[in-house]
Design a protein around this motif. Structure first.
Motif, PDB file in Angstrom:
ATOM      1  N   THR A 149       0.837  -1.217   0.000  1.00  0.00           N
ATOM      2  CA  THR A 149       0.000   0.000   0.000  1.00  0.00           C
ATOM      3  C   THR A 149       0.869   1.264   0.000  1.00  0.00           C
ATOM      4  N   TRP A 150       2.114   1.120   0.389  1.00  0.00           N
ATOM      5  CA  TRP A 150       3.045   2.258   0.370  1.00  0.00           C
ATOM      6  C   TRP A 150       3.698   2.368  -0.996  1.00  0.00           C
ATOM      7  N   MET A 151       4.108   1.219  -1.541  1.00  0.00           N
ATOM      8  CA  MET A 151       4.909   1.242  -2.776  1.00  0.00           C
ATOM      9  C   MET A 151       4.065   1.456  -4.030  1.00  0.00           C
ATOM     10  N   LEU A 152       2.999   0.681  -4.166  1.00  0.00           N
ATOM     11  CA  LEU A 152       2.278   0.688  -5.441  1.00  0.00           C
ATOM     12  C   LEU A 152       1.639   2.037  -5.774  1.00  0.00           C
ATOM     13  N   PRO A 153       0.924   2.712  -4.825  1.00  0.00           N
ATOM     14  CA  PRO A 153       0.351   4.024  -5.168  1.00  0.00           C
ATOM     15  C   PRO A 153       1.417   5.041  -5.572  1.00  0.00           C
ATOM     16  N   PHE A 219      14.632   8.922   2.368  1.00  0.00           N
ATOM     17  CA  PHE A 219      14.275  10.074   3.189  1.00  0.00           C
ATOM     18  C   PHE A 219      13.305  10.980   2.430  1.00  0.00           C
ATOM     19  N   ALA A 220      13.654  11.273   1.174  1.00  0.00           N
ATOM     20  CA  ALA A 220      12.866  12.225   0.386  1.00  0.00           C
ATOM     21  C   ALA A 220      11.435  11.729   0.172  1.00  0.00           C
ATOM     22  N   LEU A 221      11.252  10.409   0.085  1.00  0.00           N
ATOM     23  CA  LEU A 221       9.908   9.863  -0.142  1.00  0.00           C
ATOM     24  C   LEU A 221       8.941  10.222   0.985  1.00  0.00           C
ATOM     25  N   GLY A 222       9.496  10.534   2.157  1.00  0.00           N
ATOM     26  CA  GLY A 222       8.617  10.874   3.271  1.00  0.00           C
ATOM     27  C   GLY A 222       8.831  12.279   3.779  1.00  0.00           C
ATOM     28  N   SER A 223       9.425  13.160   2.949  1.00  0.00           N
ATOM     29  CA  SER A 223       9.779  14.483   3.484  1.00  0.00           C
ATOM     30  C   SER A 223       9.261  15.617   2.591  1.00  0.00           C
ATOM     31  N   THR A 224       9.425  16.830   3.076  1.00  0.00           N
ATOM     32  CA  THR A 224       9.153  18.019   2.251  1.00  0.00           C
ATOM     33  C   THR A 224      10.368  18.278   1.358  1.00  0.00           C
ATOM     34  N   LEU A 225      10.199  19.133   0.356  1.00  0.00           N
ATOM     35  CA  LEU A 225      11.338  19.507  -0.501  1.00  0.00           C
ATOM     36  C   LEU A 225      12.432  20.158   0.338  1.00  0.00           C
ATOM     37  N   ASP A 226      12.051  21.048   1.237  1.00  0.00           N
ATOM     38  CA  ASP A 226      13.060  21.740   2.044  1.00  0.00           C
ATOM     39  C   ASP A 226      13.899  20.753   2.840  1.00  0.00           C
ATOM     40  N   ASN A 231      18.809  17.458   3.606  1.00  0.00           N
ATOM     41  CA  ASN A 231      19.366  16.107   3.801  1.00  0.00           C
ATOM     42  C   ASN A 231      20.401  15.801   2.717  1.00  0.00           C
ATOM     43  N   GLU A 232      20.130  16.228   1.486  1.00  0.00           N
ATOM     44  CA  GLU A 232      21.115  16.039   0.406  1.00  0.00           C
ATOM     45  C   GLU A 232      22.431  16.730   0.752  1.00  0.00           C
ATOM     46  N   ALA A 233      22.292  17.931   1.307  1.00  0.00           N
ATOM     47  CA  ALA A 233      23.508  18.689   1.630  1.00  0.00           C
ATOM     48  C   ALA A 233      24.341  17.963   2.686  1.00  0.00           C
ATOM     49  N   VAL A 234      23.655  17.350   3.646  1.00  0.00           N
ATOM     50  CA  VAL A 234      24.368  16.616   4.710  1.00  0.00           C
ATOM     51  C   VAL A 234      25.023  15.361   4.128  1.00  0.00           C
ATOM     52  N   LEU A 235      24.242  14.606   3.347  1.00  0.00           N
ATOM     53  CA  LEU A 235      24.769  13.332   2.810  1.00  0.00           C
ATOM     54  C   LEU A 235      25.848  13.590   1.748  1.00  0.00           C
ATOM     55  N   GLN A 236      25.733  14.725   1.045  1.00  0.00           N
ATOM     56  CA  GLN A 236      26.756  15.020   0.027  1.00  0.00           C
ATOM     57  C   GLN A 236      28.135  15.166   0.652  1.00  0.00           C
TER      58      GLN A 236
END
Ligand code: LHQ
Length: 263
Positions: A149-153, A219-226, A231-236
């Protein structure tokens, strides 16, 4: 009589670990032993530096027919679904989605019920022309579980997912590709070799960067753009500080192919 291993392990010299569900006479329908063995094998793979990519596939003609329906009832004929899911499928799907290595689901045949959820859970989904995905749960008046139910929609939209679930629609390879349920479809005759070639190509990519990419996408799948941007900046930073990145830049400057396999 001794039972066959529920999951077969095969390691190739090119850093690919293949885990084959091994109950072919039941189309690899999952019992507790199989689910625990698969989860354990994935956790072990995480620690095995020689293995860079994990492939999950099925032995025989099926990928996984979901929960073994002969195996869920207790002596009184009832099932504790919540406990069962918490002990088996939830840790399995969490392990796949959290694994710091790419996981390929190589769907050789029918993937039904929780087997469909497993098929969808890979970072990359490779299907044989004989693959069929069925959100079969409604045939036995259950709801989709193990993450469907999380993946398919997210893949096909809520209404299309609901339709597939409501009618336990059989989705073949051509439609699976169109709907974005898989990345590639291969001929059945060459499927094993084609999956291996794909997996080796992936294994030659920068593993630390791919692990962080997976983390960022999750992370992004459950987050806002901001939040995703931050998070990208931290992981980069973690990617940029890794020797892999320096190798990539050196290779670019030297006009040669990077050797990421050394890390
Ligand atoms: C099976 C199974 C199977 C046992 C084929 N079990 N034997 C989570 C938590 C707790 C409880 C409940 O559920 C869940 C999540 C779930 O996954 S619920 C969904 C469970 N799965 C199903 O309902 C699928 C049932 N299977 C089918 O609908 C068909 O077998 C499919 C469409 C997968 C394949 O059809 P065919 O290609 O025609 O093969 P078949 O039906 O002839 O199956 C081959 C054999 O495998 C057969 O045994 P037999 O001794 O007659 O040769 C089946 O009984 C056996 N098998 N699925 N889930």
């Amino acid at each position: 009589m001794t039972q066959p291993e529920p999951v077969l392990l095969s390691k190739t010299k090119n850093a690919v670990l293949t885990l084959s569900l091994n109950r072919p006479e039941r189309l690899n329908a999952a019992n507790d032993e199989l689910l625990f063995a698969l989860t354990e094998a994935l956790k072990t793979a995480e620690l095995d530096n020689a293995m860079r990519v994990v492939v999950i596939t099925g032995s025989g003609r099926g990928f996984c027919a979901g929960q073994d329906l002969g195996d869920v009832q207790n002596r009184e004929g009832s099932t504790n679904f919540t406990e069962h899911l918490r002990h088996t499928y939830i840790p399995l799907i969490q392990t796949i989605r959290g694994l710091k290595k790419p996981v390929i689901t190589a769907v050789n045949g029918v993937a039904a019920g929780a087997g469909a959820s497993l098929a969808l859970s890979g970072d990359i989904r490779l299907w044989s022309e004989h693959a069929i995905l069925i959100e079969v749960f409604s045939n036995i008046a259950l709801i989709p579980d193990a993450g469907s139910t999380w993946m398919l929609p997210r893949l096909v939209g809520a209404a299309r997912a609901f339709e597939m679930m409501a009618f336990a629609e059989k989705i073949g390879a051509e439609d699976g590709l169109k709907l974005g349920l898989c990345e590639q479809v291969y001929s059945a005759g060459t499927f094993v070799d084609d999956v291996q070639v794909y997996a080796e190509r992936l294994a030659a990519r920068p593993l630390n960067a791919l692990a962080l990419t997976k983390q960022a996408i999750n992370f992004a799948l459950g987050s806002t753009l901001d939040a995703a941007l931050d998070n990208e900046a931290v992981l980069q930073q973690l990617a940029g500080d890794h020797a892999e990145h320096k190798e990539g830049v050196r290779a670019f400057a030297g006009k040669r192919k990077p050797d990421f396999g050394q890390f």
